[in-house]
Write an enzyme that holds these catalytic residues in place. Structure first.
Site, PDB file in Angstrom:
ATOM      1  N   HIS A   1      39.200  37.933  32.931  1.00 13.88           N
ATOM      2  CA  HIS A   1      40.483  38.280  31.610  1.00 13.88           C
ATOM      3  C   HIS A   1      40.395  36.567  31.494  1.00 13.88           C
ATOM      4  O   HIS A   1      41.293  36.216  30.961  1.00 13.88           O
ATOM      5  CB  HIS A   1      41.682  38.396  32.239  1.00 13.88           C
ATOM      6  CG  HIS A   1      41.597  40.185  33.138  1.00 13.88           C
ATOM      7  ND1 HIS A   1      41.095  40.675  32.033  1.00 13.88           N
ATOM      8  CD2 HIS A   1      41.589  40.546  34.374  1.00 13.88           C
ATOM      9  CE1 HIS A   1      41.530  42.364  32.123  1.00 13.88           C
ATOM     10  NE2 HIS A   1      40.944  41.963  33.674  1.00 13.88           N
TER      11      HIS A   1
ATOM     12  N   HIS B   1      40.895  46.939  29.848  1.00 16.73           N
ATOM     13  CA  HIS B   1      39.511  46.938  31.147  1.00 16.73           C
ATOM     14  C   HIS B   1      38.570  48.665  30.827  1.00 16.73           C
ATOM     15  O   HIS B   1      37.623  49.609  31.337  1.00 16.73           O
ATOM     16  CB  HIS B   1      39.838  47.899  32.710  1.00 16.73           C
ATOM     17  CG  HIS B   1      40.883  46.723  33.308  1.00 16.73           C
ATOM     18  ND1 HIS B   1      41.761  47.394  33.127  1.00 16.73           N
ATOM     19  CD2 HIS B   1      40.734  45.250  34.274  1.00 16.73           C
ATOM     20  CE1 HIS B   1      42.575  45.913  34.088  1.00 16.73           C
ATOM     21  NE2 HIS B   1      41.620  45.364  34.249  1.00 16.73           N
TER      22      HIS B   1
END
Lengths: 334, 334
Positions: B58, B221
């Site tokens: 991320h 995700h």
């Protein structure tokens, strides 16, 4: 390729509009030309104005580097196309304080022509002195004996940084040009392309490449590289890029450098740091000291995959410039 | 999907290694745990330590936000997987000054379990008081009546900013937690996914989507969104995201907000600014004032395509926090 846009013909105008709206404390658009943006963070100690520009699609370059410590204004071109002389001239007039303006741009035929024309117009019509410095850092784009034919890629960031700092130091026109030229002279980049981008107008990939291939030395607009081959590991790629750079410029044990590992658009930050790791290991082995590192998307090509490595060899004056703080909408350095 | 890596099993360690090498003035790795990173820019006025963390992939989140004005330390997980309690505990011990540590993390089962276990261990084994604030900004991930089930996405950036500033203001543990909770309570995000990413281990796309499709509300995700449909224009997408946010939180004429248009990894900055343009237009029409805007890649999902819009409603205390300067390796604000 998917684009989150409205109409392909409006992307540049709408990007500029959004950019000016998002950063009202930093940027204003000139009423005389929509493609002319100038800083609201002008440094009062600066005598000389710095003007940058080029095609769109390379964000943060070029508009993202207008602000304190970097450029005073930018002329914005269409995607991957030079701005025309008009917006360049308008920015020139807006940022000149009587001591002249320095144009910094990459070595592409359209930019050379249009910045050159704008400089002539500034001189003849407005009596503004213009200095110019071309960026030619891309080792892959021509042989060393023909360095003046080389394209400008991620090294442009270092040239803006050096010239912007020089202007903040209160240097005159000739010295700002000298600093930009020294930064360019001391800077080399090599890139690797993994996946193409596509222009909003066509949706066609900017180059062809196999699923297991990479292209060493690929240009920022999909210009052919020097070698297409099987995709190698991050360490092998880093070694190749550093090797080609060090074969082109003498950087020795005891020298200091600034390093930029630049993402071309869609490469994750994770992979850039993995590449950086090997670059620093190699430089450490050679006794070269890293004065400061930059890792991230500094000059992109829309959603192109891949990265480049840039080294700038530093003397004391360039170190001072690298260290100098910056406050721009897309880049801040304390 | 192409990855510029060495081996899939080494990506996180090598990324951390590169990160620590690239930013030696900012970050150190604890000798007790390689997944534990702490700031070298610790603020002497801070009583309370701020600890963030989560899965890798991320970036800039989470490690990029360790530094002055944001977090004091980070525990780094595997790709898209929570860090285990050990590195969290080690960071806790390293950054506690006696007034306790606040954990900030997104609402994911693995994070809730591991940060919870680390907090218990800190209390029982080390006698360190731990406060916790979950981030639950993703409007699409559960109904309003079940806000506590919502996932944390880009709004985490605003929660870190608010809590980091609160710690710098010298607040005690309870007040830092209160600020983080207020920031979360006042923050909503909605995202749109255009193209998947792939894990280095598998190379498989994280979700399936057609060439002309988008998915509204897609998770970071690849968690399913609330609606899959034909890709619409940037303006229509921006309107949809803002509409869903404003249906969920009362933000009225005269209110102030901070805005974040966040890229998920491979979307060009150009497109983010085109989206931002429409977001600001809509808020202006409603009489909502934009106090500060952030446009760029703040919390990504490797090379996922798409973006999210986040609004944080501001009172005077949150405005002061938003305004507060930050100096981290991947984010600097003057």
């Amino acid at each position: 390729m998917k684009k989150l846009i409205n109409s392909p013909v409006d992307v540049v105008e709408e990007m500029i509009e959004g950019y000016v709206m998002a950063h009202p404390d930093y940027i204003s658009q000139l009423p005389t030309n929509k493609r002319s943006l100038v800083t609201k963070k002008a440094n009062k100690d600066r005598k000389v104005g710095i003007l940058i520009g080029g095609g769109s699609g390379h964000e943060p370059a070029f508009m993202g580097y207008v602000g304190a410590g970097m450029a005073d204004g930018v002329a914005v071109g269409n995607i991957f196309a030079s701005p025309s002389p008009d917006p360049i001239l308008e920015v020139t007039k807006a940022i000149d304080k009587g001591a002249g303006v320095v144009y910094l741009y990459g070595n592409y035929a359209g930019d050379v022509m249009n910045f050159g024309m704008a400089a002539e117009m500034a001189d003849l019509e407005e009596d503004i002195e213009v200095g110019m410095a071309l960026v030619t850092d891309d080792v892959a784009s021509a042989l060393k004996a023909e360095k003046e034919k080389r394209r400008g890629i991620a090294g442009e960031f270092f040239v803006y940084k050096a010239a912007g700092a020089a202007a903040d130091f209160g240097y005159g026109l000739n010295d700002v040009v000298r600093m930009a030229e020294k930064a360019n002279e001391n800077t080399r980049s090599m890139g690797v392309g993994l996946t193409p981008c596509s222009l909003p107008q066509t949706g066609e990939p900017s180059f062809e490449i196999g699923e297991d291939e990479m292209e060493i030395g690929l240009g920022h607009h999909g210009e052919p590289g020097i070698e297409k081959g099987k995709l190698e590991s991050a360490d092998r790629v880093a070694e190749r890029l550093v090797r080609d750079i060090l074969a082109d410029i003498e950087i020795n044990n005891g020298d200091d450098v600034a390093v930029l590992v630049n993402g071309l658009g869609s490469i994750p930050r994770m992979e850039l740091y993995i590449v950086y790791r090997r670059v620093e290991q190699l430089l450490n082995e050679l006794g070269i000291t890293i004065y400061r590192s930059y890792v991230g998307d500094y000059i992109t090509s829309l959603e192109m995959g891949g990265c480049s490595v840039t080294l700038m060899k530093l003397d004391d004056e360039l170190k001072k410039a690298v260290h100098h703080p910056v406050d721009c909408p897309m880049f801040v350095q304390k």
